[in-house]
Design a protein around this motif. Structure first.
Motif, PDB file in Angstrom:
ATOM      1  N   ARG A 115     -45.614 -54.972  33.528  1.00  0.00           N
ATOM      2  CA  ARG A 115     -44.175 -54.767  33.399  1.00  0.00           C
ATOM      3  C   ARG A 115     -43.557 -56.041  32.835  1.00  0.00           C
ATOM      4  O   ARG A 115     -43.839 -57.154  33.309  1.00  0.00           O
ATOM      5  CB  ARG A 115     -43.573 -54.445  34.767  1.00  0.00           C
ATOM      6  CG  ARG A 115     -42.161 -53.845  34.729  1.00  0.00           C
ATOM      7  CD  ARG A 115     -41.081 -54.873  34.891  1.00  0.00           C
ATOM      8  NE  ARG A 115     -39.808 -54.228  35.242  1.00  0.00           N
ATOM      9  CZ  ARG A 115     -38.625 -54.626  34.780  1.00  0.00           C
ATOM     10  NH1 ARG A 115     -38.527 -55.690  33.970  1.00  0.00           N
ATOM     11  NH2 ARG A 115     -37.513 -53.988  35.134  1.00  0.00           N
ATOM     12  N   GLU A 116     -42.723 -55.911  31.817  1.00  0.00           N
ATOM     13  CA  GLU A 116     -42.130 -57.078  31.157  1.00  0.00           C
ATOM     14  C   GLU A 116     -41.238 -57.864  32.113  1.00  0.00           C
ATOM     15  O   GLU A 116     -40.442 -57.297  32.864  1.00  0.00           O
ATOM     16  CB  GLU A 116     -41.327 -56.632  29.940  1.00  0.00           C
ATOM     17  CG  GLU A 116     -40.753 -57.791  29.145  1.00  0.00           C
ATOM     18  CD  GLU A 116     -39.782 -57.366  28.062  1.00  0.00           C
ATOM     19  OE1 GLU A 116     -39.335 -58.257  27.313  1.00  0.00           O
ATOM     20  OE2 GLU A 116     -39.471 -56.154  27.959  1.00  0.00           O
ATOM     21  N   MET A 117     -41.383 -59.214  32.044  1.00  0.00           N
ATOM     22  CA  MET A 117     -40.581 -60.132  32.839  1.00  0.00           C
ATOM     23  C   MET A 117     -39.959 -61.181  31.907  1.00  0.00           C
ATOM     24  O   MET A 117     -40.220 -61.193  30.693  1.00  0.00           O
ATOM     25  CB  MET A 117     -41.446 -60.808  33.903  1.00  0.00           C
ATOM     26  CG  MET A 117     -42.172 -59.846  34.835  1.00  0.00           C
ATOM     27  SD  MET A 117     -41.088 -59.025  36.011  1.00  0.00           S
ATOM     28  CE  MET A 117     -40.877 -60.339  37.229  1.00  0.00           C
ATOM     29  N   THR A 118     -39.169 -62.084  32.475  1.00  0.00           N
ATOM     30  CA  THR A 118     -38.590 -63.197  31.716  1.00  0.00           C
ATOM     31  C   THR A 118     -38.747 -64.486  32.520  1.00  0.00           C
ATOM     32  O   THR A 118     -39.189 -64.475  33.670  1.00  0.00           O
ATOM     33  CB  THR A 118     -37.093 -62.964  31.434  1.00  0.00           C
ATOM     34  OG1 THR A 118     -36.386 -62.891  32.679  1.00  0.00           O
ATOM     35  CG2 THR A 118     -36.883 -61.681  30.645  1.00  0.00           C
ATOM     36  N   ASP A 119     -38.375 -65.597  31.892  1.00  0.00           N
ATOM     37  CA  ASP A 119     -38.366 -66.903  32.569  1.00  0.00           C
ATOM     38  C   ASP A 119     -39.699 -67.238  33.213  1.00  0.00           C
ATOM     39  O   ASP A 119     -39.780 -67.633  34.383  1.00  0.00           O
ATOM     40  CB  ASP A 119     -37.252 -66.960  33.624  1.00  0.00           C
ATOM     41  CG  ASP A 119     -35.873 -66.754  33.034  1.00  0.00           C
ATOM     42  OD1 ASP A 119     -35.639 -67.252  31.909  1.00  0.00           O
ATOM     43  OD2 ASP A 119     -35.043 -66.076  33.667  1.00  0.00           O
ATOM     44  N   GLY A 120     -40.776 -67.043  32.442  1.00  0.00           N
ATOM     45  CA  GLY A 120     -42.101 -67.375  32.944  1.00  0.00           C
ATOM     46  C   GLY A 120     -42.580 -66.464  34.051  1.00  0.00           C
ATOM     47  O   GLY A 120     -43.423 -66.846  34.857  1.00  0.00           O
ATOM     48  N   GLY A 121     -42.034 -65.249  34.076  1.00  0.00           N
ATOM     49  CA  GLY A 121     -42.451 -64.275  35.078  1.00  0.00           C
ATOM     50  C   GLY A 121     -41.590 -64.266  36.323  1.00  0.00           C
ATOM     51  O   GLY A 121     -41.877 -63.531  37.273  1.00  0.00           O
ATOM     52  N   ALA A 122     -40.496 -65.024  36.333  1.00  0.00           N
ATOM     53  CA  ALA A 122     -39.668 -65.134  37.533  1.00  0.00           C
ATOM     54  C   ALA A 122     -38.719 -63.962  37.718  1.00  0.00           C
ATOM     55  O   ALA A 122     -38.411 -63.574  38.847  1.00  0.00           O
ATOM     56  CB  ALA A 122     -38.873 -66.434  37.500  1.00  0.00           C
ATOM     57  N   ASP A 123     -38.244 -63.389  36.618  1.00  0.00           N
ATOM     58  CA  ASP A 123     -37.242 -62.332  36.690  1.00  0.00           C
ATOM     59  C   ASP A 123     -37.661 -61.116  35.873  1.00  0.00           C
ATOM     60  O   ASP A 123     -38.368 -61.229  34.870  1.00  0.00           O
ATOM     61  CB  ASP A 123     -35.888 -62.835  36.167  1.00  0.00           C
ATOM     62  CG  ASP A 123     -35.366 -64.017  36.958  1.00  0.00           C
ATOM     63  OD1 ASP A 123     -35.303 -63.923  38.200  1.00  0.00           O
ATOM     64  OD2 ASP A 123     -35.019 -65.035  36.325  1.00  0.00           O
ATOM     65  N   GLU A 124     -37.175 -59.952  36.283  1.00  0.00           N
ATOM     66  CA  GLU A 124     -37.477 -58.729  35.553  1.00  0.00           C
ATOM     67  C   GLU A 124     -36.634 -58.656  34.280  1.00  0.00           C
ATOM     68  O   GLU A 124     -35.428 -58.901  34.306  1.00  0.00           O
ATOM     69  CB  GLU A 124     -37.203 -57.499  36.426  1.00  0.00           C
ATOM     70  CG  GLU A 124     -38.155 -57.390  37.601  1.00  0.00           C
ATOM     71  CD  GLU A 124     -37.985 -56.095  38.364  1.00  0.00           C
ATOM     72  OE1 GLU A 124     -36.931 -55.435  38.202  1.00  0.00           O
ATOM     73  OE2 GLU A 124     -38.913 -55.728  39.122  1.00  0.00           O
ATOM     74  N   ALA A 125     -37.287 -58.314  33.180  1.00  0.00           N
ATOM     75  CA  ALA A 125     -36.600 -58.206  31.898  1.00  0.00           C
ATOM     76  C   ALA A 125     -35.674 -56.992  31.905  1.00  0.00           C
ATOM     77  O   ALA A 125     -35.942 -55.980  32.555  1.00  0.00           O
ATOM     78  CB  ALA A 125     -37.613 -58.080  30.771  1.00  0.00           C
ATOM     79  N   GLU A 126     -34.588 -57.112  31.169  1.00  0.00           N
ATOM     80  CA  GLU A 126     -33.616 -56.023  31.029  1.00  0.00           C
ATOM     81  C   GLU A 126     -32.819 -56.274  29.762  1.00  0.00           C
ATOM     82  O   GLU A 126     -32.076 -57.254  29.684  1.00  0.00           O
ATOM     83  CB  GLU A 126     -32.696 -55.970  32.254  1.00  0.00           C
ATOM     84  CG  GLU A 126     -31.737 -54.800  32.271  1.00  0.00           C
ATOM     85  CD  GLU A 126     -30.913 -54.753  33.541  1.00  0.00           C
ATOM     86  OE1 GLU A 126     -29.698 -55.030  33.477  1.00  0.00           O
ATOM     87  OE2 GLU A 126     -31.494 -54.460  34.604  1.00  0.00           O
ATOM     88  N   TRP A 127     -32.991 -55.419  28.759  1.00  0.00           N
ATOM     89  CA  TRP A 127     -32.324 -55.632  27.480  1.00  0.00           C
ATOM     90  C   TRP A 127     -31.699 -54.339  26.955  1.00  0.00           C
ATOM     91  O   TRP A 127     -32.078 -53.238  27.369  1.00  0.00           O
ATOM     92  CB  TRP A 127     -33.281 -56.224  26.445  1.00  0.00           C
ATOM     93  CG  TRP A 127     -34.637 -55.596  26.366  1.00  0.00           C
ATOM     94  CD1 TRP A 127     -35.785 -56.030  26.977  1.00  0.00           C
ATOM     95  CD2 TRP A 127     -35.005 -54.409  25.647  1.00  0.00           C
ATOM     96  NE1 TRP A 127     -36.836 -55.191  26.687  1.00  0.00           N
ATOM     97  CE2 TRP A 127     -36.391 -54.187  25.866  1.00  0.00           C
ATOM     98  CE3 TRP A 127     -34.310 -53.509  24.837  1.00  0.00           C
ATOM     99  CZ2 TRP A 127     -37.072 -53.110  25.298  1.00  0.00           C
ATOM    100  CZ3 TRP A 127     -34.981 -52.430  24.271  1.00  0.00           C
ATOM    101  CH2 TRP A 127     -36.350 -52.245  24.509  1.00  0.00           C
ATOM    102  N   SER A 128     -30.738 -54.519  26.062  1.00  0.00           N
ATOM    103  CA  SER A 128     -30.008 -53.383  25.506  1.00  0.00           C
ATOM    104  C   SER A 128     -30.570 -52.985  24.152  1.00  0.00           C
ATOM    105  O   SER A 128     -30.880 -53.852  23.316  1.00  0.00           O
ATOM    106  CB  SER A 128     -28.529 -53.731  25.351  1.00  0.00           C
ATOM    107  OG  SER A 128     -27.851 -52.720  24.634  1.00  0.00           O
ATOM    108  N   ALA A 129     -30.687 -51.680  23.923  1.00  0.00           N
ATOM    109  CA  ALA A 129     -31.178 -51.178  22.637  1.00  0.00           C
ATOM    110  C   ALA A 129     -30.122 -51.268  21.542  1.00  0.00           C
ATOM    111  O   ALA A 129     -30.412 -50.996  20.377  1.00  0.00           O
ATOM    112  CB  ALA A 129     -31.639 -49.728  22.786  1.00  0.00           C
ATOM    113  N   THR A 130     -28.901 -51.653  21.902  1.00  0.00           N
ATOM    114  CA  THR A 130     -27.831 -51.772  20.904  1.00  0.00           C
ATOM    115  C   THR A 130     -27.489 -53.219  20.592  1.00  0.00           C
ATOM    116  O   THR A 130     -26.606 -53.489  19.771  1.00  0.00           O
ATOM    117  CB  THR A 130     -26.559 -51.054  21.401  1.00  0.00           C
ATOM    118  OG1 THR A 130     -26.127 -51.657  22.626  1.00  0.00           O
ATOM    119  CG2 THR A 130     -26.823 -49.570  21.617  1.00  0.00           C
ATOM    120  N   ASP A 131     -28.160 -54.157  21.235  1.00  0.00           N
ATOM    121  CA  ASP A 131     -27.872 -55.581  21.044  1.00  0.00           C
ATOM    122  C   ASP A 131     -29.162 -56.329  20.741  1.00  0.00           C
ATOM    123  O   ASP A 131     -30.024 -56.484  21.613  1.00  0.00           O
ATOM    124  CB  ASP A 131     -27.214 -56.144  22.303  1.00  0.00           C
ATOM    125  CG  ASP A 131     -26.816 -57.604  22.148  1.00  0.00           C
ATOM    126  OD1 ASP A 131     -26.754 -58.086  20.994  1.00  0.00           O
ATOM    127  OD2 ASP A 131     -26.570 -58.255  23.179  1.00  0.00           O
TER     128      ASP A 131
END
Length: 263
Positions: A115-131
């Protein structure tokens, strides 16, 4: 004359013996060097094969509706054969989920999946398909399918509480889905297990384009803002619809490359 021939033959014998010893020594040294290189190439953990810095792992093990999750930094030195392991030659990582595996509370099917994460694996990724532009590239091969219901997901875009689009194999038919429409687009009807291919999703401007080996296949409209990528073996079968109900009945995916970019 006989004595002279004996001396010459003895000399030849000695020369051959010396050469044999020399060649044997060289062969031994070469074999040792090759063995050292082969040993050095062995990978103990999947993170030695794939960059797993910004990922977490869900396994088909653990307690009912509470599967095992591995996050960073533990994931960097983690393996769990046969569910999540590096191939000995360091060429790929195997993901496996048996039909009797533990599932999440939101699914009836087991998974060995990143499952995609951010910040070296510290937080769960969440992005917009319009941005911005969001891209997942996975080089993978389906290597095993469960019996009776031979369905397996290898890569997906997930949004909120449900998948948006996935690469899904059903027998020999490889599909790209659109929400609940699991047969939205047929990529190929004669996929052979073990065939490596590149799956690519590109999300931007409210659309998700799907590519197979660099070839555009379909585009799906999607403007959700809570998206993330997933990849691995998400087996679409369980003990209610597939027998035998044991760990020998499973789906498996081999991944040799995984890259995510956001811009």
């Amino acid at each position: 004359m006989p004595r002279t021939r004996t001396i010459v033959l003895a000399g030849l014998t000695a020369a051959v013996s010396t050469a044999t010893l020399t060649l044997s020594a060289h062969a031994h040294a070469h074999a040792s060097a090759f063995g050292e290189r082969a040993e050095a190439a062995r990978c103990a953990h999947p993170a030695e094969v794939l960059d797993l810095t910004d990922w977490k792992l869900t396994l088909p093990t653990g307690e009912d509706e509470d599967p095992t999750e591995i996050t960073q930094p533990e994931l960097a030195a983690f393996s769990a054969a046969p569910w999540f392991r590096a191939e000995d030659d360091c060429e790929a990582v195997r993901f496996r989920a048996a039909v009797d595996g533990v599932t999440t509370s939101g699914s009836g099917y087991p998974r060995a999946e990143l499952r995609e994460m951010t910040d070296g694996g510290a937080d769960e990724a969440e992005w917009s398909a319009t941005d911005g532009t969001h891209t997942l590239v996975v080089k993978e091969a389906f290597t095993a399918l469960p019996e009776e219901r031979p369905y397996l997901v290898g890569a997906q875009v997930h949004g909120g509480d449900d998948d948006v689009t996935v690469f899904r194999l059903e027998g020999s038919s490889l599909y790209i889905t659109d929400g609940d429409d699991r047969h939205h687009h047929l990529v190929t009807g004669d996929y052979e297990l073990g065939t490596e291919f590149e799956a690519r999703f590109v999300a931007e401007d409210g659309e998700i384009a799907a590519y197979y080996n660099g070839r555009p296949e379909t585009t799906i409209s999607h403007d959700g803002g809570t998206n993330y990528f997933k990849a691995g073996a998400y087996t679409q079968a369980n003990c209610d619809n597939s027998t035998p109900c044991d760990e020998g009945n499973y789906g498996e995916v081999r991944i040799s490359r995984i890259d995510v970019t956001h811009s």
